[in-house]
Motif scaffolding. Sequence first.
Motif, PDB file in Angstrom:
ATOM      1  N   PRO A 232      -4.692   2.681   4.335  1.00  0.00           N
ATOM      2  CA  PRO A 232      -5.316   3.535   3.333  1.00  0.00           C
ATOM      3  C   PRO A 232      -6.665   4.051   3.809  1.00  0.00           C
ATOM      4  O   PRO A 232      -7.483   3.271   4.310  1.00  0.00           O
ATOM      5  CB  PRO A 232      -5.470   2.611   2.120  1.00  0.00           C
ATOM      6  N   THR A 233      -6.903   5.355   3.672  1.00  0.00           N
ATOM      7  CA  THR A 233      -8.165   5.926   4.134  1.00  0.00           C
ATOM      8  C   THR A 233      -9.314   5.568   3.199  1.00  0.00           C
ATOM      9  O   THR A 233     -10.475   5.705   3.583  1.00  0.00           O
ATOM     10  CB  THR A 233      -8.057   7.451   4.246  1.00  0.00           C
ATOM     11  N   VAL A 234      -8.997   5.150   1.973  1.00  0.00           N
ATOM     12  CA  VAL A 234     -10.017   4.669   1.041  1.00  0.00           C
ATOM     13  C   VAL A 234      -9.679   3.219   0.699  1.00  0.00           C
ATOM     14  O   VAL A 234      -8.669   2.942   0.066  1.00  0.00           O
ATOM     15  CB  VAL A 234     -10.062   5.525  -0.239  1.00  0.00           C
TER      16      VAL A 234
ATOM     17  N   PHE B 290       0.850  -1.178   0.000  1.00  0.00           N
ATOM     18  CA  PHE B 290       0.000   0.000   0.000  1.00  0.00           C
ATOM     19  C   PHE B 290       0.894   1.238   0.000  1.00  0.00           C
ATOM     20  O   PHE B 290       2.034   1.199   0.485  1.00  0.00           O
ATOM     21  CB  PHE B 290      -0.862   0.058   1.265  1.00  0.00           C
ATOM     22  N   PHE B 291       0.356   2.353  -0.491  1.00  0.00           N
ATOM     23  CA  PHE B 291       1.097   3.609  -0.410  1.00  0.00           C
ATOM     24  C   PHE B 291       0.112   4.765  -0.303  1.00  0.00           C
ATOM     25  O   PHE B 291      -1.083   4.615  -0.595  1.00  0.00           O
ATOM     26  CB  PHE B 291       2.041   3.787  -1.608  1.00  0.00           C
ATOM     27  N   LEU B 292       0.576   5.914   0.143  1.00  0.00           N
ATOM     28  CA  LEU B 292      -0.274   7.086   0.280  1.00  0.00           C
ATOM     29  C   LEU B 292      -0.674   7.553  -1.112  1.00  0.00           C
ATOM     30  O   LEU B 292       0.169   7.978  -1.891  1.00  0.00           O
ATOM     31  CB  LEU B 292       0.460   8.207   1.032  1.00  0.00           C
ATOM     32  N   MET B 293      -1.984   7.483  -1.413  1.00  0.00           N
ATOM     33  CA  MET B 293      -2.432   7.800  -2.763  1.00  0.00           C
ATOM     34  C   MET B 293      -3.593   8.783  -2.802  1.00  0.00           C
ATOM     35  O   MET B 293      -3.723   9.570  -3.733  1.00  0.00           O
ATOM     36  CB  MET B 293      -2.836   6.528  -3.506  1.00  0.00           C
TER      37      MET B 293
ATOM     38  N   PRO C 248       5.346   4.330   0.473  1.00  0.00           N
ATOM     39  CA  PRO C 248       4.807   3.031   0.870  1.00  0.00           C
ATOM     40  C   PRO C 248       4.820   2.879   2.386  1.00  0.00           C
ATOM     41  O   PRO C 248       5.573   3.563   3.088  1.00  0.00           O
ATOM     42  CB  PRO C 248       5.771   2.043   0.211  1.00  0.00           C
ATOM     43  N   PHE C 249       4.000   1.949   2.893  1.00  0.00           N
ATOM     44  CA  PHE C 249       4.004   1.689   4.330  1.00  0.00           C
ATOM     45  C   PHE C 249       3.673   0.229   4.578  1.00  0.00           C
ATOM     46  O   PHE C 249       3.069  -0.445   3.749  1.00  0.00           O
ATOM     47  CB  PHE C 249       3.018   2.610   5.060  1.00  0.00           C
ATOM     48  N   GLY C 250       4.079  -0.242   5.754  1.00  0.00           N
ATOM     49  CA  GLY C 250       3.944  -1.651   6.105  1.00  0.00           C
ATOM     50  C   GLY C 250       5.295  -2.332   6.048  1.00  0.00           C
ATOM     51  O   GLY C 250       6.202  -1.926   5.317  1.00  0.00           O
TER      52      GLY C 250
END
Length: 457
Positions: A349-351, A178-181, A196-198
């Motif tokens: 992810p917020t979405v 996942f990444f901030l998108m 990216p995160f995790g």
Amino acid sequence: MERQVVTDAYSSGEVQNYEVVSGFSWDDVSFVSGHCTPEAVASLAALYRTFIIPKAPRRYGTLCFCHVPEDIPVPVSFVARTEDGVFYDRQALVAHHVSRLMACGVVTAREGGLYSADPAVDDFFHLLSVAGYLVLAQGAAESLLYLPVSSLIDFPSRIEENRRIRTGASTVVSNAHFFLMEVSDLESPYDVLGVPFGLAVKDGVVTQPPLNHREALLVDRRGRARIGFPDVTDLRVVIDGREYRDGLNCWFYSRPECRVTPPCDGVAVLVVNNRVVAVKPGGTAVVPMAGFIIQINEKIDIDDASVAYRDMEDCAFGVQVGPAMVDDGMLIDYHRCPFYEGKGVAYPPTVFSLPYDSVPAARMGIGVRDGEPLLIWAEGAGKLGYRKGEESPGCVLPGFARYCDRTGIQNLVNLDGGGSAQIVSDGRRLLKISDRRRETNEEMERPVPSCLLISGH
């Protein structure tokens, strides 16, 4: 190494395609990132224009996607020491200053570009625009928003091609984390689009810490795989030669438990992956969405912003993204790990495609079958249209879990899916990606910051 396409046909007339990559070892698997290019910035803007803005056009105004490469100097007025702390990250620093200039009307948008009453800043925007690193996308609102773009964002196909040319060997590259998108993923002054995160760990070296209490696939030095729930508080963190341990000589703060740290007599050290991005005296710092904060009761200066992690030296490979599908042979057809549902402290992810059991999409997973690693891509429907019987509809998460279970997989976790999902080798994909161009319905490859690389022999 083998790539195989498997097709499930249903009585409804639908078909679901899967690509399965097998015949490799954990020694062959590593993490790889590319380098941000003007094409990647333009692709992110196109992604917003095609899919995100049309869903809620009044939610978005003028969005300014921008990456500042190392060869374009930052205006001298963009000082590192600010009210949000001392910045060590170039993209976040520029975002801090540009956002404030936008708020007071010194920076405006017109004719597809950014302009400033400050000549030095105006020249800076001109250089970025000419180089292709500053691209605008327009919604229906009157707002103006600057979106910094990570240096890691790149196309998996480009990463695969560069690696193949450099080594002369066949490789497989897939997306990973996942990444901030989304705009809503940039909730702190330290957040950058495309980060990216995790957890990411290879041969005991952690390059991304575990966050958000999600499941991870963990493989030890003997090749034994399991599903675990690692957390950053399990690790010792080393910065500038000094070791930090939560609850011993400092406190770790991360989402979703904490959004803003309490006041302190020392400093908040803001960490994203393997870098310090800022240091804020006195605490009261907003936790970065893709990172965490180390808070200590003394004032320190950071000479080397690199971050190292200890206590995962026995882990040959580890990755933490989405939920597990199979855990030690047990089918997991429900959420065992948290995802943000719009309430409380936001975390990425917020979405995300909720509810769990009714939203089909492209899926990507990595796991173990008969003691050997494998990578699976479940093809998804094109986002602009779906032709029954000719294209895959995609999988709901319980459906993907059932496929993994009936094909004998013992452990598997999801990687990032949807429009990010793809596997490429020797310059080609065997399945179709979900993001499509509105005019032609042709595949539109999404740039990502983190990929899995499976080396050929």
